[in-house]
Design a protein around this motif. Structure first.
Motif, short mmCIF file in Angstrom:
data_model
loop_
_atom_site.label_atom_id
_atom_site.label_comp_id
_atom_site.label_asym_id
_atom_site.label_seq_id
_atom_site.Cartn_x
_atom_site.Cartn_y
_atom_site.Cartn_z
N ASN A 36 1.32 -1.56 -0.11
CA ASN A 36 0.12 0.08 0.29
C ASN A 36 0.82 1.03 0.40
O ASN A 36 0.56 1.69 -1.23
CB ASN A 36 -0.78 -0.33 1.46
CG ASN A 36 -2.19 -1.39 1.25
OD1 ASN A 36 -2.48 -1.52 0.14
ND2 ASN A 36 -2.30 -1.58 2.17
N ASP A 40 0.73 4.25 -3.61
CA ASP A 40 0.64 5.73 -3.02
C ASP A 40 1.55 6.08 -3.55
O ASP A 40 1.48 7.20 -3.88
CB ASP A 40 0.03 5.73 -0.81
CG ASP A 40 -1.00 5.19 -1.08
OD1 ASP A 40 -1.87 4.73 -1.67
OD2 ASP A 40 -1.15 5.22 0.27
N ARG A 41 2.93 6.06 -2.91
CA ARG A 41 3.94 6.96 -3.58
C ARG A 41 4.09 6.42 -4.97
O ARG A 41 4.50 8.03 -6.01
CB ARG A 41 4.97 5.94 -3.27
CG ARG A 41 6.54 7.31 -2.44
CD ARG A 41 7.60 7.14 -2.09
NE ARG A 41 8.08 6.11 -3.12
CZ ARG A 41 8.50 4.20 -2.39
NH1 ARG A 41 7.97 4.62 -1.18
NH2 ARG A 41 9.60 4.21 -3.47
N GLU A 43 1.75 6.59 -7.00
CA GLU A 43 0.90 7.08 -7.92
C GLU A 43 1.18 8.93 -7.45
O GLU A 43 0.92 9.34 -8.52
CB GLU A 43 -0.58 6.58 -7.03
CG GLU A 43 -1.86 7.95 -7.02
CD GLU A 43 -2.45 9.09 -6.82
OE1 GLU A 43 -3.26 9.85 -6.98
OE2 GLU A 43 -1.53 9.19 -5.15
N GLU A 97 4.21 7.42 5.61
CA GLU A 97 2.55 7.51 5.39
C GLU A 97 2.49 8.84 5.70
O GLU A 97 1.70 9.56 5.15
CB GLU A 97 1.68 6.91 6.73
CG GLU A 97 1.19 4.99 5.90
CD GLU A 97 0.46 4.54 7.44
OE1 GLU A 97 -0.55 5.87 8.47
OE2 GLU A 97 -0.34 4.02 7.02
N ASN A 100 3.85 10.98 2.60
CA ASN A 100 2.65 10.16 1.87
C ASN A 100 1.67 11.26 1.61
O ASN A 100 1.29 12.44 0.48
CB ASN A 100 2.44 8.47 1.77
CG ASN A 100 3.09 7.98 0.97
OD1 ASN A 100 4.15 8.34 0.80
ND2 ASN A 100 2.77 6.90 1.06
N THR A 101 1.68 11.73 3.01
CA THR A 101 -0.17 12.64 3.57
C THR A 101 0.48 14.07 3.02
O THR A 101 -0.26 14.83 2.10
CB THR A 101 -0.41 12.51 4.91
OG1 THR A 101 -0.90 11.02 4.71
CG2 THR A 101 -1.79 13.39 5.01
N ARG A 104 0.68 14.53 -0.61
CA ARG A 104 -0.77 14.45 -1.83
C ARG A 104 -1.26 15.73 -1.56
O ARG A 104 -2.21 16.58 -1.92
CB ARG A 104 -1.21 13.42 -0.83
CG ARG A 104 -3.36 13.06 -1.76
CD ARG A 104 -3.75 12.51 -1.66
NE ARG A 104 -3.60 11.25 -2.02
CZ ARG A 104 -2.31 10.19 -0.93
NH1 ARG A 104 -2.56 9.95 0.10
NH2 ARG A 104 -2.30 9.27 -2.19
#
Length: 487
Positions: A36, A40-41, A43, A97, A100-101, A104
């Protein structure tokens, strides 16, 4: 036979219930957590535009190093439930995480001030995490690697010509701030393709080899030397103490004509009978840095003229006497007299002798005299009888040309000029310029605008890979692959 079919059907049904329940209520494994995080990264990297790839490169690289280190560390335990990890070990996953947040959020606010700072803060603890993994675990770990930014390729021996599918170039004014002219499909973003130069053209020097230097621990524990792949290129490492070195042809890294690209290579390390894969991320600069346009507002002074007719002035003298009337006149505000274009006018010269009109009895006239103040016009009107018995009267005025400087504003446009990696580009400053505006497009989608005054110092913040100087004589722009932003 029927029994076998029933047993098989029952087994399949039980298997479905078992795995269906696990998919709904079972705790995620470490492997699922890693998958996951990687998805995420990946994307986020795909979403990054030209400026984001530049500003957020260091954070993308740091997150990739920590992810690969965790994947190598937990490879033997990848099927264990993630929740069983001690809280101290879950901190590193939580940090990924958080990065990544932050990435984004930064990508959702393109151009927002401080977006890169927030991501860097979220990734600030990754270097410490890598050092702890290197000190306390036995898995291979990469601490750092260079380079981060790849210099543009030397394309001096090629011409760039429009492809058959290129979209018509928009008007000059629209080319500065919109995306007109982009092809709908793949290929070069501006519909340009490289063509070989004619045979008589001198070919450019070959691109220098890119030296990839990797610092880490336990990267050479296996018998097989580490291998780096970049596209179709594959090479073995030159092994040094706690260091790997590769000499990679510049042509092995993907390069676009006008846009930056994230180039990912894979390092394969054999350790404890397993092959660990580490992703190495590079920013590849395009062959053409971009373009700019420089508009100058110029102001010239044009003389505007008008004619001033003064009021009529009367001088009257009794018999045997002379009378002089002197008057001074100022020009209207904003105007000035043209002293070379003025004249006096005798409107009427009158004389009487024994009450019989006779203008020859008046020897007076109208003349310019010394001014009381600079810029004035002064005249005297004189009535002067030629005999003691005569009476006289003179009416006079003057006419003069009024002049004032009228400002006329215009624009001097440089047109769209191409930037060049190899030499600076200069535009002369018009001597009558009063203000200017500079439009810059870098790497196909990084747009900036700046303005300034003729007598003021322009606020020109640092622009990645571009150096700008403005003085009284010229504006100079130099595309420089060494002018990378501070990490």
């Amino acid at each position: 036979m029927l029994v076998a079919v029933v047993l098989a059907a029952g087994g399949m049904l039980a298997f479905g219930f078992l795995h269906g329940d696990r998919g709904v209520s079972g705790a995620p494994t470490i492997a699922e957590k890693l998958v996951n995080l990687r998805a995420d990264r990946a994307e986020l990297q795909a979403r990054a535009d030209g400026m984001a790839r530049i500003e957020l490169l260091a954070s993308f690289r740091a997150a990739s190093l920590l992810f690969d280190a965790l994947a190598a560390r937990y490879e033997p335990e990848r099927e264990q439930p993630y929740e069983r990890l001690p809280p101290q070990r879950r901190e590193m996953f939580d940090r990924l995480e958080a990065v990544n947040t932050a990435l984004r959020a930064a990508l959702d606010r393109p151009g927002a001030p401080g977006r890169a700072l927030a991501v860097n803060q979220a990734a600030s603890g990754i270097s410490g995490d890598l050092e702890r993994l290197a000190s306390h675990d036995l898995a291979p770990v990469i601490l750092s690697y260079t380079p981060g930014i790849l210099a543009p390729r030397r394309m001096g021996s090629e011409l760039t010509l429009p492809s058959d599918s290129a979209v018509a170039t928009p008007a000059e004014g629209a080319a500065r701030d919109d995306s007109a002219g982009k092809p709908a499909g793949g290929g070069s973003s501006n519909g340009m393709v490289p063509r070989f130069a004619p045979s008589f053209a001198t070919p450019a020097a070959e691109d220098p080899v890119v030296e990839v230097d990797i610092v880490g621990l336990r990267l050479t524990a296996g018998q097989t030397p580490p291998v780096l792949t970049m596209g179709a290129w594959r090479g073995e490492a030159n092994v040094l103490p706690e260091r790997l070195r590769f000499r990679v042809p510049r042509s092995a890294f993907p390069t676009d004509i006008t846009r930056t690209r994230l180039a990912a290579g894979s390092l394969f390390v054999h350790h404890a009978s397993r092959t660990q894969v580490f992703q190495l991320l590079f920013l590849s600069l395009p062959e053409k840095p971009g373009s700019f346009a420089f508009d100058q507002k110029v102001r010239t002074m044009t003389a505007e003229s008008n004619t001033l007719v003064s009021p009529e002035i009367l001088a009257r003298a009794p018999a045997g006497e002379t009378r002089t009337v002197r008057r001074c006149f100022d020009p209207p505000p904003g105007w000035r007299f043209d002293k070379d274009k003025r004249r006096v006018v005798i409107v009427e010269r009158l004389g009487w002798l024994d009450d019989i009109p006779d203008e020859t009895m008046n020897g007076g006239g109208v003349d310019f005299v010394r001014e009381d103040a600079p810029g004035q016009i002064c005249i005297s009107v004189v009535a002067k009888p030629v005999t003691k018995a005569a009476r006289s009267a003179t009416i006079g005025r003057f006419e003069a040309t009024l002049v004032r400087d009228k400002p006329v504003d215009g624009v001097v446009q440089s047109g769209i000029r191409a930037l060049d990696w190899n030499e600076p580009v200069s535009v002369p400053i018009d001597p009558t310029m009063i203000e200017w505006k500079l439009y810059i497009r870098l790497f196909g989608d990084v747009d900036r605008e700046f303005d300034g005054q003729a007598q003021g110092s322009a606020a020109l913040p640092e622009i990645p890979f571009l150096r700008i100087t403005v003085d009284d004589k010229s504006l100079t722009l130099r595309a420089d692959p060494e002018a990378a932003p501070a990490p």
